[in-house]
Design an enzyme around this catalytic site. Structure first.
Site, PDB file in Angstrom:
ATOM      1  N   LYS A  33       0.814  -1.216   0.000  1.00 44.92           N
ATOM      2  CA  LYS A  33       0.000   0.000   0.000  1.00 44.92           C
ATOM      3  C   LYS A  33       0.849   1.269   0.000  1.00 44.92           C
ATOM      4  O   LYS A  33       0.467   2.256  -0.620  1.00 44.92           O
ATOM      5  CB  LYS A  33      -0.963   0.013   1.180  1.00 44.92           C
ATOM      6  CG  LYS A  33      -0.323   0.217   2.539  1.00 44.92           C
ATOM      7  CD  LYS A  33      -1.377   0.293   3.622  1.00 44.92           C
ATOM      8  CE  LYS A  33      -0.756   0.433   4.994  1.00 44.92           C
ATOM      9  NZ  LYS A  33      -0.004   1.683   5.180  1.00 44.92           N
ATOM     10  N   THR A  34       1.991   1.260   0.678  1.00 45.74           N
ATOM     11  CA  THR A  34       2.841   2.453   0.686  1.00 45.74           C
ATOM     12  C   THR A  34       3.353   2.746  -0.717  1.00 45.74           C
ATOM     13  O   THR A  34       3.399   3.895  -1.154  1.00 45.74           O
ATOM     14  CB  THR A  34       4.026   2.268   1.656  1.00 45.74           C
ATOM     15  OG1 THR A  34       3.523   1.956   2.951  1.00 45.74           O
ATOM     16  CG2 THR A  34       4.863   3.537   1.724  1.00 45.74           C
ATOM     17  N   ASP A 225      -3.909   7.547   4.710  1.00 48.61           N
ATOM     18  CA  ASP A 225      -3.334   6.223   4.970  1.00 48.61           C
ATOM     19  C   ASP A 225      -3.943   5.660   6.256  1.00 48.61           C
ATOM     20  O   ASP A 225      -4.331   6.412   7.155  1.00 48.61           O
ATOM     21  CB  ASP A 225      -1.816   6.357   5.107  1.00 48.61           C
ATOM     22  CG  ASP A 225      -1.110   5.012   5.128  1.00 48.61           C
ATOM     23  OD1 ASP A 225      -1.732   4.007   4.734  1.00 48.61           O
ATOM     24  OD2 ASP A 225       0.065   4.976   5.538  1.00 48.61           O
ATOM     25  N   GLU A 226      -4.015   4.344   6.361  1.00 49.91           N
ATOM     26  CA  GLU A 226      -4.523   3.656   7.554  1.00 49.91           C
ATOM     27  C   GLU A 226      -5.885   4.221   7.984  1.00 49.91           C
ATOM     28  O   GLU A 226      -6.112   4.542   9.162  1.00 49.91           O
ATOM     29  CB  GLU A 226      -3.514   3.777   8.716  1.00 49.91           C
ATOM     30  CG  GLU A 226      -2.123   3.274   8.409  1.00 49.91           C
ATOM     31  CD  GLU A 226      -2.021   1.757   8.394  1.00 49.91           C
ATOM     32  OE1 GLU A 226      -3.067   1.083   8.416  1.00 49.91           O
ATOM     33  OE2 GLU A 226      -0.897   1.237   8.354  1.00 49.91           O
ATOM     34  N   GLN A 256      -7.443  -4.877   9.909  1.00 51.81           N
ATOM     35  CA  GLN A 256      -6.362  -4.448  10.799  1.00 51.81           C
ATOM     36  C   GLN A 256      -6.777  -3.260  11.659  1.00 51.81           C
ATOM     37  O   GLN A 256      -5.937  -2.491  12.120  1.00 51.81           O
ATOM     38  CB  GLN A 256      -5.102  -4.117   9.989  1.00 51.81           C
ATOM     39  CG  GLN A 256      -4.531  -5.312   9.249  1.00 51.81           C
ATOM     40  CD  GLN A 256      -3.201  -5.001   8.576  1.00 51.81           C
ATOM     41  OE1 GLN A 256      -2.201  -4.772   9.238  1.00 51.81           O
ATOM     42  NE2 GLN A 256      -3.199  -4.997   7.260  1.00 51.81           N
ATOM     43  N   ARG A 615       2.291 -10.668  10.425  1.00 49.40           N
ATOM     44  CA  ARG A 615       3.628 -10.066  10.586  1.00 49.40           C
ATOM     45  C   ARG A 615       4.706 -11.039  10.109  1.00 49.40           C
ATOM     46  O   ARG A 615       5.848 -10.647   9.863  1.00 49.40           O
ATOM     47  CB  ARG A 615       3.929  -9.726  12.060  1.00 49.40           C
ATOM     48  CG  ARG A 615       3.029  -8.714  12.738  1.00 49.40           C
ATOM     49  CD  ARG A 615       2.777  -7.474  11.937  1.00 49.40           C
ATOM     50  NE  ARG A 615       1.572  -7.583  11.153  1.00 49.40           N
ATOM     51  CZ  ARG A 615       1.296  -6.839  10.093  1.00 49.40           C
ATOM     52  NH1 ARG A 615       2.157  -5.937   9.666  1.00 49.40           N
ATOM     53  NH2 ARG A 615       0.174  -6.992   9.413  1.00 49.40           N
TER      54      ARG A 615
END
Length: 775
Positions: A33-34, A225-226, A256, A615
């Site tokens: 996504k970044t 973002d997020e 998340q 993770r």
């Protein structure tokens, strides 16, 4: 095709080139996504959009700096420096600096950090003649913070019936008045706190239409973002700013969303499609991080949530290994197992320390992992927090224990003489220190003869009561073990009660940490000095302090060094590691017992588990213990319901014995002695050093070795009686002299033929009752 579009998959490319209108990008874990966000910004600028007209909001300064750097790299120019990229708070502070005069604040207003804010809360609470011990600054500040993030001002707070009822039930009816006085004091001081940067930004846009118009036309393209982590204040501000152009792009993953305790609401991302007409939704489901097996269990677990945007993660990576499900007998065994595995993978697979992460639900769980890593000489770093024994509440408690053992310990004395508050203020402490220095005696000696030092009557009485209390604790040392003394200290000083009464997020964590400390002391008193033999050893408070002093005496390590990473799952979000251990997968711990009262809470716990799973890049271990100390009691633990949601085909349950009854005899774990020896590098010197430290002595008579009989089979020790003849696997034959201890932790005094009299913990020792011969 532009060069910067190369390397993007089909869905990523679509997200980058869709520039007009509302867009929601559902970015699964590890889906890049970044990369999409930064490429999208570069694409906008490449199309001719002015950098000054782009607003990109993140949740960390690190993410903002990384995005700006990547955009500069893609475009090969410095125009990216003109972008409004930053955290919500930093960008809004920048705008408020320019517009603060409209709200009556100076443009150079001060931003109070949390400590500043709590200090003001304390001051105004005192001025309202309210008890600061009852209206604890931390709890009041958290309540005010929550109100601001929900866009509830002081006047509205005091007028809201339901909020007032909540405060009445909490026996804190004056919080609204403190809130009002606090805001007025901040305004008078020309200051805003962290939450005001959102609250006042919203107020600015709602109160001044010309300001709203200005920024609606300035920010023609907005990227968030997020987005799943936004709170109501952030949501409303974005809705206002994006109302004209509607070129609002939000990127996030509902799976998340794990920060409701900070005020974030998953509804923001779930309801986004209702906020704008013709919203386009693009799902990034290809994962570039993990193996397919790890993604399979993540998909299987999260599908149990009802409140979600469905998606299925997949990867072109290999299927990878099965997930290791490990059950240990105790939480300490869990820590030892993880340390052993790290040691083995470092040697066998040449992993570096920094490639390992140990994740847990609560900070208190770090203790058993830390101790095991220290004993194995494996360097580690605590992320998102400090070492267990360096936490304030732990240092405060240990300071009490230190002063009981050694009253001349001035550092410990200064730390706890007025905590909890007992009326011995800083001036009195300074006077005692000065008198001790002038007379060349200890501070404790000054306090024991306080009448001669000229303290005021009220202070003199408080000092005398404190000295009497410490002396009473000291008198217990000869007859009580470490846990009994420590428990008594917590109860008599109201130390534990004060932490228990603080129901803020931080307060609950501090209380859990102190309970974990007491658990470790209890375990110390009930665990034999040598697990192989079951021998009792020295269980005094002095012996315990000697043990933990060695554990905590470590040098500060570079956070970027080659160290194993320990952190809560909340702190791990956004990170990735080749090998991940997720510990404490037990009902009541994970999911947390305090977070399963409603479906929404349970689903957030499941999302937290999903974050933990994703993770891991290559290897994932899920561990839990059969028994765990809670509130000083050894309690049975059930496996987490989340484990049951993982299909058996993806799990390797045979690892580490899979929880066989005799865990100590499994091939991997070995005996307790072997595990301990391996943890210390396997040297005879280190083994003896540890045992010597644990029992609080330096050497003991050499024992006569014994080879168990050929027919040796451990007996049911519940049938043991005084006078019986027994065989111990290490000490040989002997007679039971005495039986004592509690029913759940019996202790036998046995006089061995070749090794003398010893106290043996029956829960650990392997004894065979020798049949009596027929006469």
């Amino acid at each position: 095709m532009q060069d910067y579009l190369k390397g993007l998959n089909e869905r990523q490319r679509e997200a980058v080139i869709t520039t007009e209108g509302p867009l929601m990008i559902i970015a699964g874990a590890g889906s890049g996504k970044t990369k999409v966000l930064t490429t999208r910004i570069a694409h906008l600028m490449n199309k001719g959009v002015d950098a000054f007209n782009i607003l990109a909001l993140t949740f960390t300064n690190k993410a903002a700096a990384e995005m700006k750097e990547r955009v500069e790299h893609i475009l090969a120019n410095r125009e990216a420096r003109n972008l409004y990229i930053g955290t919500f708070h930093s960008v809004f502070a920048r705008i408020l600096r320019a517009e603060a005069h409209r709200l009556g604040y100076p443009n150079a207003f001060t931003i109070y950090d949390t400590d500043d804010a709590k200090s003001v809360v304390k001051a105004v609470t005192n001025e309202l003649n309210l008890d600061v011990q009852h209206y604890k600054p931390n709890a009041v500040y958290n309540r005010i913070s929550g109100a601001k993030n929900a866009l509830v001002g002081a006047k509205e707070y005091m007028a809201d019936y339901y909020l007032q009822q909540e405060d009445m039930r909490a026996n804190r009816p004056m919080i609204g008045h403190i809130y009002d006085a606090y805001q007025k004091r901040c305004f008078k001081n020309g200051a805003m706190d962290f939450d005001d940067l959102l609250f006042k930004m919203y107020e600015l846009l709602k109160t001044f239409p010309e300001v709203l118009h200005k920024y609606q036309h300035k920010f023609k393209y907005i990227l968030i973002d997020e987005y799943q982590d936004t709170n109501p204040a952030q949501y409303e501000i974005i809705k206002l700013l994006g109302a004209v152009s509607e070129n609002v792009c939000v990127v996030g993953d509902d799976a998340q969303s794990i920060y409701s305790f900070r005020g974030a609401t998953i509804q923001n991302i779930l309801q986004f499609q209702k906020d704008y007409d013709e919203v386009k939704v693009i799902k990034l489901e290809q994962n570039y991080r993990s193996t397919q097996t790890i993604l399979n269990i993540a998909n299987e677990v999260i599908k149990n949530n009802k409140g979600q945007i469905p998606k299925t993660l997949f990867t072109e990576n290999s299927a990878g290994e099965k997930i290791k499900l490990v059950r240990t007998m105790t939480d300490n065994d869990e820590g030892k197992f993880v340390a052993d595995q790290i040691q083995e993978m470092r040697l066998r697979n040449h992993f570096k320390n920094k490639e390992f992460a140990i994740l847990y639900r609560t900070n208190a769980q770090s203790r058993s992992f830390e101790e095991s890593l220290r004993r194995a000489n494996i360097p580690y770093t605590i992320y998102g927090g400090i070492s267990f024994y360096q936490r304030k509440e732990i240092k405060d408690y240990i300071a009490y224990l230190r002063i009981i053992v050694n009253p001349k310990d001035e550092e410990a004395l200064k730390r706890i003489i007025n905590y909890p508050v007992r009326g011995i203020g800083k001036t009195s402490v300074d006077r005692a220190i000065l008198a001790a220095n002038e007379r060349n005696i200890s501070m404790w000696e000054v306090l024991t003869d306080a009448a001669a030092s000229g303290f005021r009557a009220g202070t003199l009485q408080a000092i005398e009561e404190f000295v009497l209390m410490i002396k009473s604790f000291h008198s217990m040392l000869g007859s009580k073990n470490a846990y009994d003394v420590a428990f008594h200290v917590g109860k008599q000083t109201a130390f534990v009660k004060e932490l228990f009464n603080d129901k803020s997020t931080e307060g609950v964590q501090r209380y859990e940490n102190v309970q974990e400390l007491l658990n470790s002391i209890k375990e110390f008193t009930e665990t034999p000095a040598s697990e192989e033999s079951g021998e009792v050893g020295d269980k005094s408070l002095g012996a315990y302090l000697q043990q933990i002093t060695l554990l905590t005496d470590s040098d500060q390590k570079d956070p970027d060094a080659d160290t194993v990473k320990l952190m809560t799952i909340h702190a791990a979000k956004g990170l990735e590691f080749p090998v991940v251990f997720v510990g404490g997968l037990e009902e009541g711990l994970f999911p947390n017992a305090m977070s399963i009262n409603t479906r929404d809470e349970l689903e957030e716990e499941r999302r937290l588990f999903y974050v933990a799973i994703t993770r891991a890049k290559g290897r994932l271990y899920l561990t839990y213990a059969n028994t765990r100390y809670k509130f000083g009691q050894l309690q049975q633990a059930d496996a987490s319901r989340f484990i049951e949601e993982i299909p058996a085909e993806y799990l390797d349950k045979s690892f580490a014995g899979g929880g066989v009854k005799n865990q100590g005899s499994s091939k991997l774990m070995g005996s307790a002695f072997e595990r301990m020896n391996r943890g210390f590098g396997g040297t005879e010197k280190s083994e003896k050093s540890f045992v010597s430290t644990l029992i609080g002595g330096n050497g003991k008579p050499k024992e006569t070795a014994h080879t168990p009989s050929a027919n040796f089979v451990p007996s049911d020790v519940s049938k043991l009686e005084e006078g019986m003849r027994v065989e111990h696997q290490k000490f040989g034959f002997g007679n039971v002299v005495k039986l004592e201890g509690s029913s759940h932790n019996p202790v036998a005094t046995i006089k061995f033929d070749a090794n003398g009299e010893k106290k043996i913990m029956l829960n650990y020792a392997k004894l065979m009752i020798v049949p009596t011969t027929n006469e």
